[in-house]
Design a protein around this motif. Sequence first.
Motif, PDB file in Angstrom:
ATOM      1  N   GLY A   1      46.293  41.733  37.704  1.00 37.05           N
ATOM      2  CA  GLY A   1      47.464  42.481  37.812  1.00 37.05           C
ATOM      3  C   GLY A   1      47.109  42.641  39.273  1.00 37.05           C
ATOM      4  N   ARG A   2      46.920  43.195  39.532  1.00 36.89           N
ATOM      5  CA  ARG A   2      46.406  43.542  41.630  1.00 36.89           C
ATOM      6  C   ARG A   2      46.875  42.913  42.258  1.00 36.89           C
ATOM      7  NH1 ARG A   2      40.605  45.949  41.423  1.00 36.89           N
ATOM      8  NH2 ARG A   2      40.992  47.965  39.773  1.00 36.89           N
ATOM      9  N   ALA A   3      46.733  41.404  41.957  1.00 34.24           N
ATOM     10  CA  ALA A   3      47.316  40.431  42.430  1.00 34.24           C
ATOM     11  C   ALA A   3      48.654  39.823  42.882  1.00 34.24           C
ATOM     12  CB  ALA A   3      46.018  38.824  42.256  1.00 34.24           C
ATOM     13  N   ALA A   4      49.540  40.031  41.301  1.00 35.26           N
ATOM     14  CA  ALA A   4      50.468  40.151  40.970  1.00 35.26           C
ATOM     15  C   ALA A   4      51.371  41.407  42.095  1.00 35.26           C
ATOM     16  CB  ALA A   4      50.981  39.792  39.512  1.00 35.26           C
TER      17      ALA A   4
ATOM     18  N   GLY B   1      36.869  39.623  37.448  1.00 32.51           N
ATOM     19  CA  GLY B   1      37.317  40.275  37.287  1.00 32.51           C
ATOM     20  C   GLY B   1      38.956  40.483  36.083  1.00 32.51           C
ATOM     21  N   SER B   2      39.047  39.846  34.728  1.00 34.93           N
ATOM     22  CA  SER B   2      39.985  39.244  33.777  1.00 34.93           C
ATOM     23  C   SER B   2      41.143  39.953  33.837  1.00 34.93           C
ATOM     24  CB  SER B   2      39.762  38.528  32.918  1.00 34.93           C
ATOM     25  OG  SER B   2      38.953  39.012  32.161  1.00 34.93           O
ATOM     26  N   ASP B   3      40.562  41.453  33.793  1.00 33.94           N
ATOM     27  CA  ASP B   3      41.301  42.510  33.382  1.00 33.94           C
ATOM     28  C   ASP B   3      41.737  43.703  34.315  1.00 33.94           C
ATOM     29  OD1 ASP B   3      38.968  43.271  33.838  1.00 33.94           O
ATOM     30  OD2 ASP B   3      38.513  45.197  32.605  1.00 33.94           O
TER      31      ASP B   3
ATOM     32  N   THR C   1      52.143  33.644  37.827  1.00 35.22           N
ATOM     33  CA  THR C   1      51.258  32.732  37.083  1.00 35.22           C
ATOM     34  C   THR C   1      49.724  32.791  37.492  1.00 35.22           C
ATOM     35  OG1 THR C   1      52.738  30.765  37.518  1.00 35.22           O
ATOM     36  CG2 THR C   1      50.309  30.063  38.660  1.00 35.22           C
ATOM     37  N   VAL C   2      49.829  33.927  38.824  1.00 30.07           N
ATOM     38  CA  VAL C   2      48.316  34.543  38.735  1.00 30.07           C
ATOM     39  C   VAL C   2      48.016  35.181  37.303  1.00 30.07           C
ATOM     40  CG1 VAL C   2      48.754  35.071  41.078  1.00 30.07           C
ATOM     41  CG2 VAL C   2      48.969  36.890  39.810  1.00 30.07           C
TER      42      VAL C   2
ATOM     43  N   LEU D   1      40.269  38.177  44.026  1.00 37.18           N
ATOM     44  CA  LEU D   1      41.566  38.236  44.447  1.00 37.18           C
ATOM     45  C   LEU D   1      42.596  37.405  45.667  1.00 37.18           C
ATOM     46  CD1 LEU D   1      43.606  40.709  44.153  1.00 37.18           C
ATOM     47  CD2 LEU D   1      42.725  42.149  46.161  1.00 37.18           C
ATOM     48  N   VAL D   2      41.649  37.587  46.387  1.00 38.26           N
ATOM     49  CA  VAL D   2      42.582  36.291  47.669  1.00 38.26           C
ATOM     50  C   VAL D   2      43.123  35.152  47.051  1.00 38.26           C
ATOM     51  CG1 VAL D   2      42.367  35.334  49.713  1.00 38.26           C
ATOM     52  CG2 VAL D   2      41.224  37.857  49.584  1.00 38.26           C
ATOM     53  N   GLY D   3      41.995  34.149  46.489  1.00 35.67           N
ATOM     54  CA  GLY D   3      42.344  32.696  45.994  1.00 35.67           C
ATOM     55  C   GLY D   3      43.940  33.798  45.264  1.00 35.67           C
ATOM     56  N   ALA D   4      43.626  34.314  43.971  1.00 37.65           N
ATOM     57  CA  ALA D   4      44.893  34.708  42.892  1.00 37.65           C
ATOM     58  C   ALA D   4      46.658  34.265  43.922  1.00 37.65           C
ATOM     59  CB  ALA D   4      44.223  35.504  41.877  1.00 37.65           C
ATOM     60  N   THR D   5      45.827  35.490  45.003  1.00 35.30           N
ATOM     61  CA  THR D   5      47.587  35.899  45.718  1.00 35.30           C
ATOM     62  C   THR D   5      47.579  34.748  46.092  1.00 35.30           C
ATOM     63  OG1 THR D   5      46.546  38.494  46.329  1.00 35.30           O
ATOM     64  CG2 THR D   5      47.909  37.210  47.329  1.00 35.30           C
ATOM     65  N   VAL D   6      46.917  33.770  46.793  1.00 34.51           N
ATOM     66  CA  VAL D   6      47.153  32.871  47.157  1.00 34.51           C
ATOM     67  C   VAL D   6      48.016  31.553  46.499  1.00 34.51           C
ATOM     68  CG1 VAL D   6      46.756  30.338  48.350  1.00 34.51           C
ATOM     69  CG2 VAL D   6      45.610  32.243  49.320  1.00 34.51           C
ATOM     70  N   ILE D   7      47.697  31.709  45.718  1.00 37.03           N
ATOM     71  CA  ILE D   7      48.318  30.917  44.338  1.00 37.03           C
ATOM     72  C   ILE D   7      49.616  31.809  43.903  1.00 37.03           C
ATOM     73  CG2 ILE D   7      48.306  29.985  41.825  1.00 37.03           C
ATOM     74  CD1 ILE D   7      44.950  29.360  42.720  1.00 37.03           C
TER      75      ILE D   7
END
Length: 539
Positions: free
Chosen positions: A289-292, A283-285, A273-274, A57-63
């Motif tokens: 979405g939470r990161a977005a 947790g691809s499903d 992009t996330v 989650l953190v990595g996806a949010t940063v990106i």
Amino acid sequence: MPSSSQQRKDPGRSDGAGVTIHTSTSPIVRPSTPDVTIIGGDGKKQAKGLSAASIGLVGATVIGVSTIAPAYTLSGALGPTVSVVGFHLPAIFLLGFIPMLLVALGYRELNSAMPDSGTTFTWATKAFGPWVGWMGGWGLLASTVLVLSNLAGIGVDFFYLLLSQIFRNDAIADLTRNVPLNVLTCLVFMAGACVISYRGVEETKRFQIFLVSFQLLIMVGFSVVAIVHVLNGSAFDGHIPNIEWFNPLGVDSFSAFSAGVSLSVFIYWGWDTVLTLNEETEGSDKTPGRAALLVIAIVVVLYLLVACSTLAYSGVGDGRLGLTNGGIQENVFAALATPVLGPLGILMSIAVLMSSIASLQSTMVSPARTMLSMSFYGALPKGLSRIHPKFQTPSTATVTSTVVAAVFYTVMRFVSEDVLWDTISALGLMVCFYYGLTALACVWYFRKSSLRSVRTAFSQFIGPLLGGILLLIFFVRTTIDSFDPAYGSGSSLFGVGLVFYLGAGMIVLGLVVMLVLSRKLTSFFRGEVTVAPGAVDRA
């Protein structure tokens, strides 16, 4: 890896795009091997070869924040937006956030049902068929080409500005107006970003963490100091922030309102992009979405802070530091950094440079994975689905998207000196198109299941429907307005505004390319390919 029973081919089954579909009674399997395999509950298997569970989650949010690039984005968007809506900048930014939030809900629901790196392409194809789905994918790819060129252009401007500040030589900053040198520097930046993207999402994540943290810190610091200037009377054209700034009804006309929202959409662009990383996320499903949603929440707070502080410091006049001064609109922070921060103004130059370079690199994630998915399902030539055996990245697609963006920037820089402003305006138009289409795909895909509860009624139907309709209305209105050369920088070809050629022209080009490919990639366009085969059919 799947067992031998899973490896047996289902007789007579093929997706028509070079993708072999296997059957199995096993539950969903997501191994962390180089050949990522997803086996849906219906037993159909798809394998793209991306690296599974590489980021959380953190990595996806940063990106996601990096792709939006707050420092770079506001530097290029503040001027054009203020020129349309004046002091109502915060209202427009807030209104631009609302459809983004509603659309993001649709993205989250679609990702939960069909986690696929193709996002808009995959989901629109599943909902509306191959022709509409292909145009959705094209909209995303065209938007990325526009923004990559803009990112690189802003990066070049701040690179030479930073050098001029370091060496205390104003002439160095003017080197950005040397078109051949500007283009050459831009191509070097693009090549460096391509190399990092080529090496995978873990490399991308490590590269982004420091750059994102630094730019957020500088943006907050800039806003605080600007407000201090206003309070002590040392601002250029000081104004105490007013609640009226948040009133959208104060905008002069619907055309101005629509154009302002379209421009503000640009500043939120990139959070999706996330979702293109969903096959590489833990947790691809759920996680993408939470990161977005988290990314959008972070940036809207930051943007409102910066909008209010900048308006308060500079005002909307056309004076030396006024936000409607044509000389600074293309790059507002380049003009305001030193007046606001004094000797520390160089930090803003560093922040915007880092922001543009970081976003240039992270933005390449999206088109590469969209091309990968479109190629995987037979909607683009098969070679674009090639995966690097070591880095587990869409290597050919990454290089291809970089080359296309580089050629586009080179051509546009020689055509118009105001290319940065015009690409921002055109990008807002393109984003409204493919975000709106994706939102409506959510409504249609879940049309028979969305009313089962209050939560699904809002997240799968009401929210995406409102967001999609709003964005498509803004798309149509802005397309009409962009005929006028006065829309954007004023640049035109044959009496028609350059923004129209960049925006609507991209869509027409997409239709032409689609018709050409439909003669060669017949399986996909005839509907013979099962897109997102593991998804549950909601129709």
